[in-house]
Design a protein around this motif. Structure first.
Motif, mmCIF file in Angstrom:
data_model
loop_
_atom_site.group_PDB
_atom_site.id
_atom_site.type_symbol
_atom_site.label_atom_id
_atom_site.label_comp_id
_atom_site.label_asym_id
_atom_site.label_seq_id
_atom_site.Cartn_x
_atom_site.Cartn_y
_atom_site.Cartn_z
ATOM 1 N N PRO A 199 1.218 31.292 67.188
ATOM 2 C CA PRO A 199 1.970 30.995 66.037
ATOM 3 C C PRO A 199 1.824 29.776 65.611
ATOM 4 N N LEU A 200 1.822 28.854 66.627
ATOM 5 C CA LEU A 200 1.849 27.411 66.274
ATOM 6 C C LEU A 200 0.461 26.913 65.841
ATOM 7 N N LEU A 201 -0.572 27.252 66.656
ATOM 8 C CA LEU A 201 -1.880 26.981 65.799
ATOM 9 C C LEU A 201 -2.307 27.593 64.393
ATOM 10 N N CYS A 202 -1.852 28.838 64.349
ATOM 11 C CA CYS A 202 -1.887 29.275 63.035
ATOM 12 C C CYS A 202 -1.100 28.658 61.937
ATOM 13 N N SER A 203 0.074 28.064 62.228
ATOM 14 C CA SER A 203 0.861 27.373 61.344
ATOM 15 C C SER A 203 0.457 26.122 61.260
ATOM 16 N N ASP A 204 0.264 25.306 62.240
ATOM 17 C CA ASP A 204 0.171 23.869 62.455
ATOM 18 C C ASP A 204 -1.214 23.524 62.122
ATOM 19 N N THR A 205 -2.100 24.086 62.653
ATOM 20 C CA THR A 205 -3.628 23.764 62.600
ATOM 21 C C THR A 205 -4.257 24.306 61.187
ATOM 22 N N PHE A 206 -3.979 25.531 61.208
ATOM 23 C CA PHE A 206 -4.762 26.073 60.189
ATOM 24 C C PHE A 206 -3.712 26.488 58.986
ATOM 25 N N SER A 207 -2.629 26.239 59.050
ATOM 26 C CA SER A 207 -1.779 26.361 57.722
ATOM 27 C C SER A 207 -1.500 27.644 57.085
ATOM 28 N N VAL A 208 -1.560 28.764 58.020
ATOM 29 C CA VAL A 208 -1.291 30.081 57.518
ATOM 30 C C VAL A 208 0.272 30.136 57.145
ATOM 31 N N LYS A 209 0.177 31.168 56.000
ATOM 32 C CA LYS A 209 1.582 31.369 55.462
ATOM 33 C C LYS A 209 2.454 31.693 56.648
ATOM 34 N N ASP A 210 4.122 31.678 56.320
ATOM 35 C CA ASP A 210 4.966 31.890 57.345
ATOM 36 C C ASP A 210 5.096 33.476 57.449
ATOM 37 N N SER A 211 4.526 34.367 56.600
ATOM 38 C CA SER A 211 4.472 35.554 56.731
ATOM 39 C C SER A 211 3.645 36.133 57.912
ATOM 40 N N SER A 212 2.389 35.502 58.087
ATOM 41 C CA SER A 212 1.363 36.026 58.967
ATOM 42 C C SER A 212 1.992 35.354 60.332
ATOM 43 N N ILE A 213 2.628 34.086 60.385
ATOM 44 C CA ILE A 213 2.986 33.435 61.416
ATOM 45 C C ILE A 213 4.239 34.347 62.179
ATOM 46 N N ILE A 214 5.086 34.908 61.368
ATOM 47 C CA ILE A 214 6.162 35.817 61.669
ATOM 48 C C ILE A 214 5.868 36.962 62.331
ATOM 49 N N ALA A 215 4.600 37.642 61.920
ATOM 50 C CA ALA A 215 3.786 38.966 62.187
ATOM 51 C C ALA A 215 3.441 38.515 63.514
ATOM 52 N N ILE A 216 2.572 37.543 63.788
ATOM 53 C CA ILE A 216 2.282 36.976 65.073
ATOM 54 C C ILE A 216 3.205 36.842 66.169
ATOM 55 N N ALA A 217 4.375 36.145 65.869
ATOM 56 C CA ALA A 217 5.369 36.130 66.611
ATOM 57 C C ALA A 217 6.132 37.446 67.196
ATOM 58 N N ASP A 218 6.213 38.321 66.218
ATOM 59 C CA ASP A 218 6.785 39.487 66.292
ATOM 60 C C ASP A 218 6.105 40.520 67.431
ATOM 61 N N GLU A 219 4.829 40.172 67.220
ATOM 62 C CA GLU A 219 3.790 41.213 67.901
ATOM 63 C C GLU A 219 3.591 40.743 69.159
ATOM 64 N N THR A 220 3.974 39.464 69.661
ATOM 65 C CA THR A 220 3.503 38.681 70.826
ATOM 66 C C THR A 220 4.913 38.306 71.842
ATOM 67 N N GLN A 221 6.042 38.900 71.162
ATOM 68 C CA GLN A 221 7.264 38.454 72.135
ATOM 69 C C GLN A 221 7.347 39.070 73.238
ATOM 70 N N THR A 222 6.790 40.470 73.309
ATOM 71 C CA THR A 222 6.789 41.155 74.809
ATOM 72 C C THR A 222 5.481 41.520 75.213
ATOM 73 N N ARG A 223 4.407 40.929 74.818
ATOM 74 C CA ARG A 223 2.957 41.038 75.233
ATOM 75 C C ARG A 223 2.126 39.985 74.938
ATOM 76 N N GLY A 224 1.126 39.921 75.740
ATOM 77 C CA GLY A 224 -0.017 38.797 75.446
ATOM 78 C C GLY A 224 -0.945 39.260 74.232
ATOM 79 N N SER A 225 -1.830 38.318 74.387
ATOM 80 C CA SER A 225 -2.814 38.469 73.074
ATOM 81 C C SER A 225 -4.129 37.661 73.704
#
Length: 627
Positions: free
Chosen positions: A436-462
């Motif tokens: 989430p941090l790389l996508c938000s901070d480095t690549f400036s992806v919209k928050d909706s996609s950042i939230i999707a990443i955070a949701d999907e990786t809270q209980t599993r890695g990637s």
């Protein structure tokens, strides 16, 4: 010299550790992801800024500020102390009779930027020109501002002080193509000796392999390859199962396949070119370095000879400095064409529009810009990829790149000798903030996609990956915003202006994600994470049309813009094969802007090679015997 290669037990490290562990427990407890995006990430940025300020610059490592006066004369003036400028200053001052002035708009690198792992963690807070592309209303629309932050280091060492340190030379075909296009002396065999000249390869397994003959061990630039086999072998084996070669060294004889990352680091210090090439020679009497000094224009006389520069000193005084032999532009792909145009060298119509006196109508200045376009792809599984405890390691061990990674270079046509796309892959732990941090901070992806990443990786890695289109046909450009040297240039990315890139990039993504059909990824029930790109809501996730939409809207940069003052034949190239600006004597360009076409991978190592080769060419041109 002490540069604090670890932050294991100091106050900053302890504070970060407490914060980071707290954030992990917060993720485990399924705190609402939108709060993480809106509140947590700005907090992290403040922490990054605080870390940089808590590691004050050690000015004793670098050359002292030069004392100059108006109309002072030097043999050579180098504009820009980045990846190329520092190398060139080192090599030219080997000639004791030459007085060389190196001019840099930034200051000495902050100490935090020299600590390899820490510099990656705080990269967004390091000195930067803060340039953004122009919104074209077409590409990159799923980014927060619909523009791309084109980060460029503003300090001694330039972008070699803020990049991710990957050491990638490119493919043999890249350089042979340069030579075939009429640029004599730039073929693979010729440039390889300059890669070797700069290099101090520290990895014994590489030096003792069949690739050892392609590496140097006595250069200024230390290169290492960390051993992460235990953390990456399952993924590497999956790509091997797909039929890809597994490489000990992707800079060796074989350049297609997957292998461990090599870095410009010696596990003690990031090898930015200021640290690697300037620090060892900081006391040379014929080296003069001006920092925090903005070059406003190149001075060209009526005979169309570059005779010096106009510069603004740190105190605001504007002076002229003379060059007896040459002015050499090493200001980078964005600033070099800007400076040429500010000096009256560029497309006539544009210069007249900007009310700049035309010195030379050079229509190719600022044109032909090429870049490596990338998109993030995350593959997750129902089983854990990496232990959550691995989230803490970057804060305990900062003497190298903070987390395991590997690179892949892939051609869809198996008989092809050069890659179509590159993979930069990082296995990430459960509930990590890295993706989430790389996508938000480095690549400036919209928050909706950042939230999707955070949701999907809270209980599993990637497996967090960047898929990079290595040879796009699209071209961007650089123009002036105004005739004020302190205004940023207009940057037109040109992404997907050639629609063939859209189709090919979608195929590259599909080819990469097919790895989920291998044994290991099936075992962990792997799936590609849906980033919920708003602009692609009308397409079925995973369809070819979806991936076309995905790459178009999420397209960002790998910070590899090149070719805005390309080398080539008269009428096409801004510079000739010896990097001399066509139509103006006493003026040369030595940086990424001269590349005729983009190389197959990260561009920092090729820029250092260009500077090494330029150093020899300049010595030859002035009758200096090469050792």
């Amino acid at each position: 010299m002490t540069i604090f290669p670890r932050i294991k037990f100091n106050g900053v490290g302890f504070t970060l550790l407490v914060i980071f562990i707290g954030l992990q427990f917060k993720s485990i407890l399924h705190t609402i992801s939108v709060i993480e995006v809106k509140v947590l990430f700005p907090l992290i940025r403040l922490v990054q800024i605080a870390i940089v300020s808590l590691y004050p610059t050690d000015h004793s490592i670098y050359p002292a500020q030069a004392n100059v006066h108006d109309s002072q004369t030097f043999d050579f003036i180098i504009v820009g102390a980045g990846s190329a400028g520092c190398v060139l200053a080192n090599r030219l001052t080997e000639v004791s009779d030459w007085n060389v002035l190196l001019v840099e708009a930034g200051d000495d690198p902050p100490r935090a930027s020299i600590i390899p792992g820490l510099s990656v963690i705080v990269a967004a807070a390091l000195p930067d020109w803060n340039y953004f592309t122009v919104d074209d209303g077409y590409s990159s629309q799923a980014l927060k501002t619909k523009t791309i932050h084109s980060r460029r280091g503003k300090m001694l060492g330039g972008s070699s002080g803020i990049n991710f340190m990957f050491y990638v030379r490119g493919n043999q075909n890249d350089y042979d193509r340069w030579a075939q296009d009429g640029n004599e002396g730039w073929n693979w065999d010729n440039v390889t000796r300059y890669f070797m000249k700069s290099e101090n390869m520290k990895d014994e397994s590489i030096m003792n392999s069949t690739a050892g003959d392609l590496h140097g061990s006595e250069g200024f630039l230390s290169v290492t390859q960390p051993d992460w086999e235990d953390k990456t072998k399952d993924y590497i084996n999956a790509f091997k199962e797909q039929g890809h070669d597994i490489l000990l060294d992707y800079n060796g004889q074989q350049q297609l396949g997957y292998g461990m990352s090599s870095f410009t680091s010696d596990e003690k210090a990031r090898q930015n070119t200021a640290y690697a090439f300037l620090s060892p020679i900081k006391d040379r009497k014929n080296l003069h370095v001006l920092k925090n000094t903005l070059v406003r224009k190149i001075l060209v006389n009526k005979n169309k000879r570059a005779i010096g520069i106009e510069a603004k000193l740190p105190g605001g005084q504007i002076i002229k400095l003379n060059a007896k032999n040459e002015v050499i532009l090493s200001a980078g792909t964005l600033n070099t064409p800007q400076l040429l145009m500010l000096s009256g060298i560029g497309p006539k119509d544009h210069l007249e529009e900007m009310k700049i006196d035309v010195v030379l109508d050079s229509p190719n200045v600022g044109q032909n810009m090429q870049d490596h376009i990338l998109v993030p792809i995350l593959i997750s599984g129902k089983k854990k990829f990496v232990s959550i405890l691995d989230n803490i390691h970057p804060l305990l061990e900062t003497g190298r790149f903070p987390i395991p990674s590997f690179l892949g270079f892939v051609a869809l046509n198996k008989s092809q000798g050069y890659p179509d796309y590159q993979i930069t892959a990082i296995p990430t732990a459960t509930a990590t903030l890295l993706g989430p941090l790389l996508c938000s901070d480095t690549f400036s992806v919209k928050d909706s996609s950042i939230i999707a990443i955070a949701d999907e990786t809270q209980t599993r890695g990637s497996l967090f990956s960047l898929v990079t289109h290595l040879h796009p046909k699209s071209r961007g450009s650089i123009k002036l915003r105004s005739n004020n040297p302190e205004d940023s240039p207009l940057i037109y990315s040109g992404y997907f202006s050639n629609e063939e890139d859209l189709e090919s990039f979608a195929k590259y993504v599909e080819d990469y994600i097919s790895v989920i059909n291998t044994t290991y990824f099936k075992e962990i029930e792997a799936e590609v994470i849906d980033l919920k790109v708003d602009e692609c809501g009308g397409f079925t996730f995973g369809s070819h049309e979806y991936w076309r939409c995905y790459v178009l809207n999420l397209a960002s940069t790998q910070y590899h813009v090149v070719s805005t003052c390309r080398m080539g034949a008269e009428g096409h190239g801004v510079v000739d094969a010896r990097l001399r600006v066509r139509g103006v004597t006493g003026l040369r360009i030595v940086d990424a802007s001269i590349m005729p076409s983009i190389t197959s991978g990260n561009t920092n190592a090729p820029v250092i090679m260009i500077a090494e080769k330029a150093g020899d060419m300049i010595k030859e041109d002035y009758g200096v015997r090469l050792v």
